[in-house]
Design a protein around this motif. Sequence first.
Motif, PDB file in Angstrom:
ATOM      1  N   ASP A 141      16.767  29.147  32.911  1.00  0.00           N
ATOM      2  CA  ASP A 141      18.164  29.354  33.289  1.00  0.00           C
ATOM      3  C   ASP A 141      18.416  30.855  33.371  1.00  0.00           C
ATOM      4  O   ASP A 141      17.628  31.665  32.869  1.00  0.00           O
ATOM      5  N   PHE A 142      19.531  31.210  33.988  1.00  0.00           N
ATOM      6  CA  PHE A 142      19.942  32.608  34.035  1.00  0.00           C
ATOM      7  C   PHE A 142      21.455  32.677  34.144  1.00  0.00           C
ATOM      8  O   PHE A 142      22.100  31.735  34.574  1.00  0.00           O
ATOM      9  N   SER A 143      21.995  33.805  33.711  1.00  0.00           N
ATOM     10  CA  SER A 143      23.423  34.067  33.886  1.00  0.00           C
ATOM     11  C   SER A 143      23.584  35.524  34.291  1.00  0.00           C
ATOM     12  O   SER A 143      22.720  36.358  33.998  1.00  0.00           O
ATOM     13  N   THR A 144      24.683  35.823  34.970  1.00  0.00           N
ATOM     14  CA  THR A 144      24.907  37.163  35.475  1.00  0.00           C
ATOM     15  C   THR A 144      26.341  37.604  35.235  1.00  0.00           C
ATOM     16  O   THR A 144      27.228  36.782  35.031  1.00  0.00           O
ATOM     17  N   LYS A 145      26.538  38.906  35.309  1.00  0.00           N
ATOM     18  CA  LYS A 145      27.878  39.486  35.248  1.00  0.00           C
ATOM     19  C   LYS A 145      27.863  40.718  36.149  1.00  0.00           C
ATOM     20  O   LYS A 145      27.099  41.659  35.905  1.00  0.00           O
ATOM     21  N   ALA A 146      28.690  40.689  37.188  1.00  0.00           N
ATOM     22  CA  ALA A 146      28.812  41.814  38.120  1.00  0.00           C
ATOM     23  C   ALA A 146      30.279  42.215  38.179  1.00  0.00           C
ATOM     24  O   ALA A 146      31.155  41.357  38.330  1.00  0.00           O
ATOM     25  N   LEU A 147      30.542  43.509  38.047  1.00  0.00           N
ATOM     26  CA  LEU A 147      31.910  44.010  38.035  1.00  0.00           C
ATOM     27  C   LEU A 147      32.037  45.271  38.880  1.00  0.00           C
ATOM     28  O   LEU A 147      31.076  46.030  39.023  1.00  0.00           O
ATOM     29  N   ALA A 148      33.241  45.498  39.388  1.00  0.00           N
ATOM     30  CA  ALA A 148      33.580  46.747  40.071  1.00  0.00           C
ATOM     31  C   ALA A 148      34.268  47.640  39.046  1.00  0.00           C
ATOM     32  O   ALA A 148      35.239  47.226  38.411  1.00  0.00           O
ATOM     33  N   HIS A 149      33.742  48.845  38.866  1.00  0.00           N
ATOM     34  CA  HIS A 149      34.307  49.790  37.902  1.00  0.00           C
ATOM     35  C   HIS A 149      34.798  51.051  38.592  1.00  0.00           C
ATOM     36  O   HIS A 149      34.243  51.478  39.605  1.00  0.00           O
ATOM     37  N   PHE A 150      35.818  51.661  37.993  1.00  0.00           N
ATOM     38  CA  PHE A 150      36.370  52.954  38.409  1.00  0.00           C
ATOM     39  C   PHE A 150      36.064  53.950  37.298  1.00  0.00           C
ATOM     40  O   PHE A 150      36.207  53.625  36.116  1.00  0.00           O
ATOM     41  N   TYR A 151      35.640  55.161  37.679  1.00  0.00           N
ATOM     42  CA  TYR A 151      35.236  56.188  36.723  1.00  0.00           C
ATOM     43  C   TYR A 151      36.190  57.382  36.810  1.00  0.00           C
ATOM     44  O   TYR A 151      36.031  58.257  37.659  1.00  0.00           O
ATOM     45  N   PRO A 152      37.198  57.425  35.927  1.00  0.00           N
ATOM     46  CA  PRO A 152      38.231  58.467  35.999  1.00  0.00           C
ATOM     47  C   PRO A 152      37.701  59.905  35.939  1.00  0.00           C
ATOM     48  O   PRO A 152      38.179  60.761  36.684  1.00  0.00           O
ATOM     49  N   GLU A 153      36.750  60.175  35.069  1.00  0.00           N
ATOM     50  CA  GLU A 153      36.279  61.554  34.910  1.00  0.00           C
ATOM     51  C   GLU A 153      35.464  62.046  36.101  1.00  0.00           C
ATOM     52  O   GLU A 153      35.227  63.246  36.220  1.00  0.00           O
ATOM     53  N   HIS A 154      35.056  61.133  36.969  1.00  0.00           N
ATOM     54  CA  HIS A 154      34.312  61.524  38.171  1.00  0.00           C
ATOM     55  C   HIS A 154      35.151  61.364  39.428  1.00  0.00           C
ATOM     56  O   HIS A 154      34.668  61.610  40.530  1.00  0.00           O
ATOM     57  N   SER A 155      36.379  60.935  39.252  1.00  0.00           N
ATOM     58  CA  SER A 155      37.332  60.802  40.358  1.00  0.00           C
ATOM     59  C   SER A 155      38.293  61.988  40.258  1.00  0.00           C
ATOM     60  O   SER A 155      38.710  62.353  39.163  1.00  0.00           O
ATOM     61  N   TRP A 156      38.596  62.575  41.405  1.00  0.00           N
ATOM     62  CA  TRP A 156      39.461  63.756  41.348  1.00  0.00           C
ATOM     63  C   TRP A 156      40.423  63.796  42.528  1.00  0.00           C
ATOM     64  O   TRP A 156      40.274  63.058  43.499  1.00  0.00           O
ATOM     65  N   ARG A 157      41.414  64.685  42.386  1.00  0.00           N
ATOM     66  CA  ARG A 157      42.401  64.893  43.439  1.00  0.00           C
ATOM     67  C   ARG A 157      42.825  66.353  43.450  1.00  0.00           C
ATOM     68  O   ARG A 157      42.760  67.025  42.427  1.00  0.00           O
ATOM     69  N   LYS A 158      43.238  66.803  44.606  1.00  0.00           N
ATOM     70  CA  LYS A 158      43.841  68.126  44.734  1.00  0.00           C
ATOM     71  C   LYS A 158      45.348  67.903  44.699  1.00  0.00           C
ATOM     72  O   LYS A 158      45.930  67.415  45.670  1.00  0.00           O
TER      73      LYS A 158
END
Length: 179
Positions: free
Chosen positions: A68-85
């Motif tokens: 058997d197998f199980s999985t977990k896939a998620l979309a993550h956001f990384y604040p410290e690597h996201s930036w804005r001017k």
Amino acid sequence: MTKLFIIVTFLLCIQSNAQEFTWNENRQLKWEDFQGEPDEKSNAAAVTASGITFSYSLEKSSVHGVTDFSTKALAHFYPEHSWRKKDVVNSHILKHEQFHFNITELNVRYFREQISKLKVSSKIAKQLDALLKQANIDLEKMQRLYDAESNYSINKAEQQKWVDFVNKELKRLEIYKFK
């Protein structure tokens, strides 16, 4: 029966102690989420760092191999690597950045759909690794196409086409939403 646990994580950037968070349809990005230092040499007004995190576990038997197998896939956001001017961003650009994160979620759902078609076998780990690799390639291509076609949100008609497409696909793939 023994249990083998393997974690594979893909990040678009180097891991840090940032408080990343998972995509959630009820939580929209805010400019305060963009905590990274802006790249003043870049023409970009903002950058969204998001990616797919993935783990799986395999159940193995000494007699039957993988059972058997199980999985977990998620979309993550990384604040410290996201930036804005701060002096050039606005709500229109924030919506564009939100859809980069939504595109990550869409590709996670495509990935989960592919996983749902797999059958237990001795090759499952290799199949999962190959699907993850392809999911990341597809995600990167879609992110680049989104920016190119919308001209980084400047082409409002193309931006709206992408918004409509992504929203329609997220709805179509709602069965693959994380529960």
